[in-house]
Write an enzyme that holds these catalytic residues in place. Sequence first.
Site, mmCIF file in Angstrom:
data_model
loop_
_atom_site.group_PDB
_atom_site.id
_atom_site.type_symbol
_atom_site.label_atom_id
_atom_site.label_comp_id
_atom_site.label_asym_id
_atom_site.label_seq_id
_atom_site.Cartn_x
_atom_site.Cartn_y
_atom_site.Cartn_z
ATOM 1 C CE LYS A 197 43.935 47.149 47.684
ATOM 2 N NZ LYS A 197 43.782 46.815 46.155
ATOM 3 C CG ASN A 198 46.064 46.657 43.054
ATOM 4 O OD1 ASN A 198 45.621 46.345 44.174
ATOM 5 N ND2 ASN A 198 45.561 47.625 42.283
ATOM 6 C CB CYS A 223 35.867 48.162 46.168
ATOM 7 S SG CYS A 223 37.024 48.887 47.188
ATOM 8 N NE ARG A 271 36.245 44.100 41.585
ATOM 9 C CZ ARG A 271 37.174 44.310 42.536
ATOM 10 N NH1 ARG A 271 36.714 45.178 43.684
ATOM 11 N NH2 ARG A 271 38.276 44.467 41.917
ATOM 12 C CG ASP A 307 42.770 50.418 40.762
ATOM 13 O OD1 ASP A 307 41.631 50.360 40.417
ATOM 14 O OD2 ASP A 307 43.569 49.584 41.094
ATOM 15 N NE ARG A 311 39.811 47.037 50.916
ATOM 16 C CZ ARG A 311 39.582 46.969 49.420
ATOM 17 N NH1 ARG A 311 38.457 47.687 49.040
ATOM 18 N NH2 ARG A 311 40.222 46.110 48.752
HETATM 19 C C1 UD1 Z 1 42.884 44.328 39.888
HETATM 20 C C2 UD1 Z 1 43.054 45.140 41.055
HETATM 21 C C3 UD1 Z 1 42.281 46.380 41.055
HETATM 22 C C4 UD1 Z 1 42.087 46.959 39.679
HETATM 23 C C5 UD1 Z 1 41.778 46.142 38.598
HETATM 24 C C6 UD1 Z 1 42.022 46.363 37.051
HETATM 25 C C7 UD1 Z 1 44.253 44.031 42.730
HETATM 26 C C8 UD1 Z 1 44.242 43.430 43.977
HETATM 27 N N1 UD1 Z 1 43.146 44.522 42.151
HETATM 28 O O1 UD1 Z 1 41.421 43.665 40.337
HETATM 29 O O2 UD1 Z 1 42.559 47.150 41.916
HETATM 30 O O3 UD1 Z 1 40.925 47.944 39.559
HETATM 31 O O4 UD1 Z 1 42.911 44.843 38.670
HETATM 32 O O5 UD1 Z 1 42.960 46.971 36.681
HETATM 33 O O6 UD1 Z 1 45.134 43.752 41.968
HETATM 34 N N2 UD1 Z 1 36.395 40.130 35.023
HETATM 35 C C9 UD1 Z 1 35.296 39.198 34.617
HETATM 36 N N3 UD1 Z 1 35.278 37.980 34.840
HETATM 37 C C10 UD1 Z 1 36.365 37.338 35.584
HETATM 38 C C11 UD1 Z 1 37.328 38.487 36.158
HETATM 39 C C12 UD1 Z 1 37.253 39.860 35.647
HETATM 40 O O7 UD1 Z 1 34.260 39.463 34.015
HETATM 41 O O8 UD1 Z 1 36.455 36.056 36.055
HETATM 42 C C13 UD1 Z 1 35.900 41.568 34.773
HETATM 43 C C14 UD1 Z 1 35.601 42.502 35.970
HETATM 44 O O9 UD1 Z 1 34.365 42.393 36.311
HETATM 45 C C15 UD1 Z 1 36.281 43.760 35.511
HETATM 46 C C16 UD1 Z 1 37.336 43.561 34.502
HETATM 47 O O10 UD1 Z 1 37.196 42.148 34.307
HETATM 48 O O11 UD1 Z 1 35.080 44.392 34.818
HETATM 49 C C17 UD1 Z 1 38.736 43.760 35.374
HETATM 50 O O12 UD1 Z 1 38.746 42.626 36.134
HETATM 51 P P1 UD1 Z 1 40.323 42.306 36.760
HETATM 52 O O13 UD1 Z 1 41.235 42.655 35.874
HETATM 53 O O14 UD1 Z 1 40.184 40.622 37.008
HETATM 54 O O15 UD1 Z 1 40.359 43.043 38.198
HETATM 55 P P2 UD1 Z 1 40.848 42.430 39.566
HETATM 56 O O16 UD1 Z 1 41.900 41.370 39.380
HETATM 57 O O17 UD1 Z 1 39.609 42.159 40.291
#
Ligand code: UD1
Length: 433
Positions: free
Chosen positions: A22-23, A116, A121, A305, A397
């Site tokens: 999925k990711n 989610c 986030r 995850d 999802r």
């Molecule tokens: C992706 C995955 C999700 C997984 C996550 C961490 C997809 C579609 N989703 O989510 O399943 O749980 O990686 O491995 O690939 N953060 C900030 N500011 C930002 C961006 C992120 O503070 O601008 C923080 C987030 O709140 C979180 C952490 O960084 O605490 C990790 O987020 P991130 O690696 O960006 O996860 P996603 O890309 O949203």
Amino acid sequence: MEYFEIMGNTRLGGEIDVHGAKNSVLPLLAGCVLVKGECVLHNCPRLSDVDFTIKILRHLGAEVKREGSTICVNTATLNRYDIPEALMREMRSSIIFLGALSGRLKKAKLFLPGGCEIGLRPIDLHIKALGELGYGICFDGRDIKSEFISKKSDNIALAFPSVGATENLILSSVLLEGNTRIINAAREPEIVDLCDFLVSAGAKISGAGNTVIEIEGARELHSVEHTVIPDRILASTLMSASAITSGEIRLNKVRLSHLLPVFPVFEEAGCRLYADKASLTIKPPKRLRRVRLIETRPYPGFPTDSQATACAMLSVAGGTSLIHETIFENRQKHVRELNRFGADIAVHDNYAVINGVKSLHGASASCTDLRGGAAVVLAALKAEGKSSIYSINHIDRGYECFENQLSILGADVKRINNEKESEKQTKPENQRF
Ligand code: UD1
């Protein structure tokens, strides 16, 4: 509205193929926006998040065809650079279109994504990174507008190796003139898969999978055919399902190297793992042992995850296990649901303290989010008697027909479509926090 009815206390057995990730498939579909020809993606799972992504692509003017697990995307007809709020709110990964549209059309107009509810986030890292690259970004907490001005910096350092921010940076820079270096990039296999796809389409990227990714701007990308990597999170979910039911299963079509971060946890719990090319057999003990401490970390650490399903599995281990969630602030909501089955888990400051119990009993419970929902289903597989699991739209999802996959492995899981039944409230019994 649908729910799962599960008759528990069955030992899983047999073998199953693990579907595409999925990711990976979501950023890959967004990445098709950068390619002027046809993109053919194989091994795409049937997930509601994939359906939403296809809706976005069609809204943008792309032609999308689907046959079995193959999706063909042609963005030659792309005629929009905006995504309406309703589509953006369906899932978190819609934010990846910020980089994809900015990269192809040099402008984008979209909204804060949904997804989610596992933490705040924010998207500050995405916004800051694209701004440093040379895009003018306007973000008022809801609307996001991006327009390329001129290349500002060749070296973009992320304060945290965010998966989504790394993907947006890659997508928004592969067609920019000159070189771009992403420092402290996320190293997840899904990043490597995205880069492999882009490189096959003519992009010049090196270092994917390392902390520094180097990109040399390409003029345009051409038609490409690509196979999505296996879903390592599905694999770890099924490993936990095997472990909690003490049933030996074999997972086919896995990428073993992607599963290395979770192996030590299963081994510490007493499971024996047999790897053979692209297959993994997991042989759990009669009673799992406790795991001293699981700490979620960016890849190659233990995946956030996979912690909810590991939590379900350890709820019946001998002794007390600890899970520390370090990536998201609010990713322990499944604990309250697991306790409905008789589990004994408490949460303090993002630590789940899991006192293993001998058995679980059937219960009514809800999926709190995608992976938390899978954890609840695992508890129901172990529980004696019947369970009803609500809000399974979260599971759809990220898991393709989860009930079918578990049935192939011998579980008794039925998807019930009953408007009245699914509205039944779950009782807040046995709450620990
Ligand atoms: C992706 C995955 C999700 C997984 C996550 C961490 C997809 C579609 N989703 O989510 O399943 O749980 O990686 O491995 O690939 N953060 C900030 N500011 C930002 C961006 C992120 O503070 O601008 C923080 C987030 O709140 C979180 C952490 O960084 O605490 C990790 O987020 P991130 O690696 O960006 O996860 P996603 O890309 O949203």
